[in-house]
Design a protein around this motif. Structure first.
Motif, PDB file in Angstrom:
ATOM      1  N   HIS A   1       0.811  -1.213   0.000  1.00 13.03           N
ATOM      2  CA  HIS A   1       0.000   0.000   0.000  1.00 13.03           C
ATOM      3  C   HIS A   1       0.846   1.265   0.000  1.00 13.03           C
ATOM      4  CE1 HIS A   1      -3.902  -2.027   0.725  1.00 13.03           C
ATOM      5  NE2 HIS A   1      -3.141  -2.938   1.306  1.00 13.03           N
ATOM      6  N   SER A   2       2.139   1.133   0.242  1.00 10.34           N
ATOM      7  CA  SER A   2       3.048   2.287   0.196  1.00 10.34           C
ATOM      8  C   SER A   2       4.367   1.844  -0.393  1.00 10.34           C
ATOM      9  CB  SER A   2       3.268   2.857   1.605  1.00 10.34           C
ATOM     10  OG  SER A   2       4.043   1.965   2.384  1.00 10.34           O
ATOM     11  N   SER A   3       5.250   2.796  -0.695  1.00 12.04           N
ATOM     12  CA  SER A   3       6.537   2.472  -1.295  1.00 12.04           C
ATOM     13  C   SER A   3       7.596   2.129  -0.263  1.00 12.04           C
ATOM     14  CB  SER A   3       7.033   3.654  -2.143  1.00 12.04           C
ATOM     15  OG  SER A   3       7.217   4.797  -1.325  1.00 12.04           O
ATOM     16  N   SER A   4       7.328   2.337   1.022  1.00 14.65           N
ATOM     17  CA  SER A   4       8.366   2.142   2.039  1.00 14.65           C
ATOM     18  C   SER A   4       8.893   0.711   2.119  1.00 14.65           C
ATOM     19  CB  SER A   4       7.868   2.607   3.406  1.00 14.65           C
ATOM     20  OG  SER A   4       6.699   1.923   3.794  1.00 14.65           O
TER      21      SER A   4
ATOM     22  N   LEU B   1      17.120   3.798  -4.299  1.00 22.30           N
ATOM     23  CA  LEU B   1      17.326   3.473  -5.710  1.00 22.30           C
ATOM     24  C   LEU B   1      16.343   2.420  -6.205  1.00 22.30           C
ATOM     25  CD1 LEU B   1      21.226   3.416  -5.974  1.00 22.30           C
ATOM     26  CD2 LEU B   1      19.666   5.075  -6.996  1.00 22.30           C
ATOM     27  N   ALA B   2      15.690   1.703  -5.288  1.00 23.98           N
ATOM     28  CA  ALA B   2      14.719   0.689  -5.697  1.00 23.98           C
ATOM     29  C   ALA B   2      13.605   1.303  -6.533  1.00 23.98           C
ATOM     30  CB  ALA B   2      14.132  -0.012  -4.477  1.00 23.98           C
ATOM     31  N   LYS B   3      13.241   2.552  -6.228  1.00 20.63           N
ATOM     32  CA  LYS B   3      12.149   3.204  -6.960  1.00 20.63           C
ATOM     33  C   LYS B   3      12.525   3.462  -8.416  1.00 20.63           C
ATOM     34  CE  LYS B   3      11.975   6.528  -3.982  1.00 20.63           C
ATOM     35  NZ  LYS B   3      11.589   7.784  -3.282  1.00 20.63           N
TER      36      LYS B   3
ATOM     37  N   TYR C   1      13.561  -0.505 -12.926  1.00 20.10           N
ATOM     38  CA  TYR C   1      12.395  -0.846 -13.742  1.00 20.10           C
ATOM     39  C   TYR C   1      11.256   0.149 -13.526  1.00 20.10           C
ATOM     40  CZ  TYR C   1      13.688  -5.109 -16.217  1.00 20.10           C
ATOM     41  OH  TYR C   1      14.246  -6.001 -17.105  1.00 20.10           O
ATOM     42  N   GLU C   2      11.605   1.421 -13.342  1.00 22.98           N
ATOM     43  CA  GLU C   2      10.640   2.519 -13.223  1.00 22.98           C
ATOM     44  C   GLU C   2       9.619   2.277 -12.117  1.00 22.98           C
ATOM     45  OE1 GLU C   2       9.070   2.867 -17.168  1.00 22.98           O
ATOM     46  OE2 GLU C   2      10.789   4.026 -17.879  1.00 22.98           O
ATOM     47  N   GLY C   3      10.052   1.631 -11.056  1.00 23.51           N
ATOM     48  CA  GLY C   3       9.162   1.402  -9.925  1.00 23.51           C
ATOM     49  C   GLY C   3       8.349   0.130  -9.998  1.00 23.51           C
ATOM     50  N   TYR C   4       8.568  -0.665 -11.032  1.00 20.16           N
ATOM     51  CA  TYR C   4       7.877  -1.948 -11.150  1.00 20.16           C
ATOM     52  C   TYR C   4       8.701  -2.977 -10.367  1.00 20.16           C
ATOM     53  CZ  TYR C   4       4.843   0.031 -14.705  1.00 20.16           C
ATOM     54  OH  TYR C   4       3.908   0.794 -15.362  1.00 20.16           O
ATOM     55  N   THR C   5       8.412  -3.066  -9.072  1.00 18.63           N
ATOM     56  CA  THR C   5       9.214  -3.866  -8.158  1.00 18.63           C
ATOM     57  C   THR C   5       8.331  -4.820  -7.369  1.00 18.63           C
ATOM     58  OG1 THR C   5       9.069  -2.107  -6.510  1.00 18.63           O
ATOM     59  CG2 THR C   5      11.008  -2.093  -7.932  1.00 18.63           C
ATOM     60  N   ALA C   6       8.971  -5.766  -6.678  1.00 15.61           N
ATOM     61  CA  ALA C   6       8.210  -6.753  -5.905  1.00 15.61           C
ATOM     62  C   ALA C   6       9.073  -7.364  -4.817  1.00 15.61           C
ATOM     63  CB  ALA C   6       7.674  -7.852  -6.814  1.00 15.61           C
ATOM     64  N   ALA C   7       8.417  -7.927  -3.814  1.00 16.54           N
ATOM     65  CA  ALA C   7       9.044  -8.764  -2.799  1.00 16.54           C
ATOM     66  C   ALA C   7       8.663 -10.210  -3.090  1.00 16.54           C
ATOM     67  CB  ALA C   7       8.579  -8.362  -1.399  1.00 16.54           C
ATOM     68  N   GLY C   8       9.601 -11.131  -2.847  1.00 15.03           N
ATOM     69  CA  GLY C   8       9.359 -12.527  -3.153  1.00 15.03           C
ATOM     70  C   GLY C   8       9.503 -13.425  -1.941  1.00 15.03           C
ATOM     71  N   VAL C   9       8.868 -14.581  -1.993  1.00 18.39           N
ATOM     72  CA  VAL C   9       8.961 -15.573  -0.922  1.00 18.39           C
ATOM     73  C   VAL C   9      10.401 -16.097  -0.845  1.00 18.39           C
ATOM     74  CG1 VAL C   9       6.549 -16.270  -1.004  1.00 18.39           C
ATOM     75  CG2 VAL C   9       8.202 -17.349  -2.547  1.00 18.39           C
ATOM     76  N   PRO C  10      10.765 -16.768   0.275  1.00 12.25           N
ATOM     77  CA  PRO C  10      12.146 -17.241   0.435  1.00 12.25           C
ATOM     78  C   PRO C  10      12.671 -18.083  -0.724  1.00 12.25           C
ATOM     79  CG  PRO C  10      11.009 -17.366   2.527  1.00 12.25           C
ATOM     80  CD  PRO C  10       9.970 -16.957   1.516  1.00 12.25           C
TER      81      PRO C  10
ATOM     82  N   LYS D   1       7.711 -13.115   3.622  1.00 14.09           N
ATOM     83  CA  LYS D   1       7.402 -14.396   4.245  1.00 14.09           C
ATOM     84  C   LYS D   1       6.047 -14.876   3.760  1.00 14.09           C
ATOM     85  CE  LYS D   1      10.175 -13.609   8.380  1.00 14.09           C
ATOM     86  NZ  LYS D   1      10.196 -13.520   9.871  1.00 14.09           N
ATOM     87  N   SER D   2       6.041 -16.065   3.176  1.00 19.93           N
ATOM     88  CA  SER D   2       4.855 -16.582   2.488  1.00 19.93           C
ATOM     89  C   SER D   2       3.628 -16.616   3.396  1.00 19.93           C
ATOM     90  CB  SER D   2       5.148 -17.986   1.960  1.00 19.93           C
ATOM     91  OG  SER D   2       4.027 -18.502   1.289  1.00 19.93           O
ATOM     92  N   ASP D   3       2.504 -16.204   2.835  1.00 25.98           N
ATOM     93  CA  ASP D   3       1.238 -16.240   3.554  1.00 25.98           C
ATOM     94  C   ASP D   3       0.111 -16.321   2.534  1.00 25.98           C
ATOM     95  OD1 ASP D   3      -0.473 -16.268   5.647  1.00 25.98           O
ATOM     96  OD2 ASP D   3      -0.288 -14.155   6.171  1.00 25.98           O
ATOM     97  N   PHE D   4      -0.898 -17.121   2.815  1.00 28.44           N
ATOM     98  CA  PHE D   4      -2.076 -17.253   1.959  1.00 28.44           C
ATOM     99  C   PHE D   4      -1.717 -17.687   0.540  1.00 28.44           C
ATOM    100  CE2 PHE D   4      -3.042 -13.795   5.037  1.00 28.44           C
ATOM    101  CZ  PHE D   4      -3.993 -14.472   5.786  1.00 28.44           C
ATOM    102  N   GLY D   5      -0.612 -18.425   0.381  1.00 26.37           N
ATOM    103  CA  GLY D   5      -0.229 -18.904  -0.942  1.00 26.37           C
ATOM    104  C   GLY D   5       0.271 -17.826  -1.870  1.00 26.37           C
ATOM    105  N   ILE D   6       0.716 -16.689  -1.322  1.00 28.13           N
ATOM    106  CA  ILE D   6       1.200 -15.557  -2.118  1.00 28.13           C
ATOM    107  C   ILE D   6       2.699 -15.691  -2.339  1.00 28.13           C
ATOM    108  CG2 ILE D   6       1.504 -13.051  -2.162  1.00 28.13           C
ATOM    109  CD1 ILE D   6      -1.003 -12.885  -0.354  1.00 28.13           C
ATOM    110  N   ASP D   7       3.127 -15.706  -3.600  1.00 30.17           N
ATOM    111  CA  ASP D   7       4.554 -15.780  -3.917  1.00 30.17           C
ATOM    112  C   ASP D   7       5.186 -14.405  -4.088  1.00 30.17           C
ATOM    113  OD1 ASP D   7       4.422 -18.498  -3.830  1.00 30.17           O
ATOM    114  OD2 ASP D   7       5.141 -18.834  -5.879  1.00 30.17           O
ATOM    115  N   LEU D   8       4.402 -13.427  -4.548  1.00 31.44           N
ATOM    116  CA  LEU D   8       4.934 -12.096  -4.853  1.00 31.44           C
ATOM    117  C   LEU D   8       4.032 -11.008  -4.285  1.00 31.44           C
ATOM    118  CD1 LEU D   8       5.896 -12.710  -8.592  1.00 31.44           C
ATOM    119  CD2 LEU D   8       7.539 -12.179  -6.776  1.00 31.44           C
ATOM    120  N   VAL D   9       4.656  -9.985  -3.704  1.00 30.08           N
ATOM    121  CA  VAL D   9       3.927  -8.781  -3.304  1.00 30.08           C
ATOM    122  C   VAL D   9       4.488  -7.638  -4.149  1.00 30.08           C
ATOM    123  CG1 VAL D   9       3.283  -7.234  -1.439  1.00 30.08           C
ATOM    124  CG2 VAL D   9       3.626  -9.660  -0.975  1.00 30.08           C
ATOM    125  N   LEU D  10       3.644  -7.043  -4.971  1.00 28.65           N
ATOM    126  CA  LEU D  10       4.070  -6.065  -5.958  1.00 28.65           C
ATOM    127  C   LEU D  10       3.949  -4.644  -5.425  1.00 28.65           C
ATOM    128  CD1 LEU D  10       3.479  -8.691  -7.585  1.00 28.65           C
ATOM    129  CD2 LEU D  10       2.605  -7.229  -9.427  1.00 28.65           C
TER     130      LEU D  10
END
Length: 261
Positions: free
Chosen positions: A37-40, A52-54, A57-66, A103-112
């Motif tokens: 919900h935020s860029s932090s 620099l993460a922002k 890829y012009e801000g098209y970023t994600a967090a991934g499971v382990p 950290k994986s939750d609800f079967g989610i692999d990526l948080v964009l």
């Protein structure tokens, strides 16, 4: 076998060659995705890119499971993500870069990032998609493309001349994983660096003179050595970014295809 030989030969520190040498990264995976919900969480992510993460890829970023983050080895890897809800989403999907751990939750692999999440929706469906919060996706790893940007390093704030040198590697192209790093001094002597977290590597003390870098790079079952064509200046400065004069464009060798993935 190539990666195992290189890992032994390089002898920088203990690494899991089996982790680096997976052939499933380039295969198509079925999962779910959510969004920040935020860029932090992106700008303060576990990969160490900071602000620099922002710009990656012009801000098209994600967090991934382990299994995607791999203790930071896969920081900077790129993925193509496609939303499977045809009523909400356009069919072409979006490209993004991994900048954080999740950290994986609800079967989610990526948080964009919200920008990457919305980009998959039809223009008049963006609000509805955000309200949905979690969507079904398919995704696969793709080569990162930084056509006008060489592999670079940023000198981290913890660095101090002759005492310690910490660097974050930026703009890593292709489908590559940096699994070991050494610093080459002015007399062509090699000394190892240690991964602190994500893209950040450290060594102490610091060799005299302008240092350059030698990297052990994994590409699925394959591996190679890469040397910077440019080194750091002798008067390198904290928080400055330096172009290493080389592009990393290797592609994953998944010789067994996607069987067993």
């Amino acid at each position: 076998m190539a990666v195992l030989v290189l890992c032994f030969f390089f002898l920088l520190h203990t690494i899991s060659c089996a982790t680096a040498a997976t052939n499933c990264d380039a295969c198509l995976h079925q999962s779910k995705a959510a969004y920040f919900h935020s860029s932090s969480p992106i700008s303060s992510g576990a990969c160490g890119y900071g602000y620099l993460a922002k710009d990656l890829y012009e801000g098209y970023t994600a967090a991934g499971v382990p299994s995607l983050f791999k203790d930071g080895v896969d920081c900077g890897t790129c993925f193509h993500v496609k939303c499977k809800d045809k009523k909400l989403c356009r069919g072409r999907g979006t490209k993004l870069v991994l900048t954080n751990n999740y950290k994986s939750d609800f079967g989610i692999d990526l948080v964009l990032s919200d920008r990457a999440f919305i980009s998959m929706a039809y223009k008049d469906k963006a609000r509805e998609m955000l309200d949905r919060r979690i969507i079904d996706i398919e995704y696969k790893r793709i080569p990162c493309e930084y056509t006008n940007q060489n592999l670079s390093v940023r000198i981290e704030a913890s660095s101090k001349k002759l005492d310690s040198l910490a660097v974050a590697f930026l703009y890593q192209g292709g489908q590559t994983e940096i699994v070991a790093v050494s610093v080459i001094d002015q007399f062509d002597r090699s000394r190892p660096m240690v991964r602190i977290y994500g893209t950040v590597w450290d060594m102490s003390p610091v060799p005299e003179g302008p240092p350059s870098f030698r990297l052990l790079v994994a590409q699925g079952f394959d591996g190679s050595m890469a040397a910077s064509e440019k080194g750091l200046p002798a008067d390198w400065k904290v928080r400055e970014m330096y172009d290493l004069g080389v592009q990393m464009n290797g592609i994953i060798d998944y010789r067994d295809g996607c069987s067993g993935c």
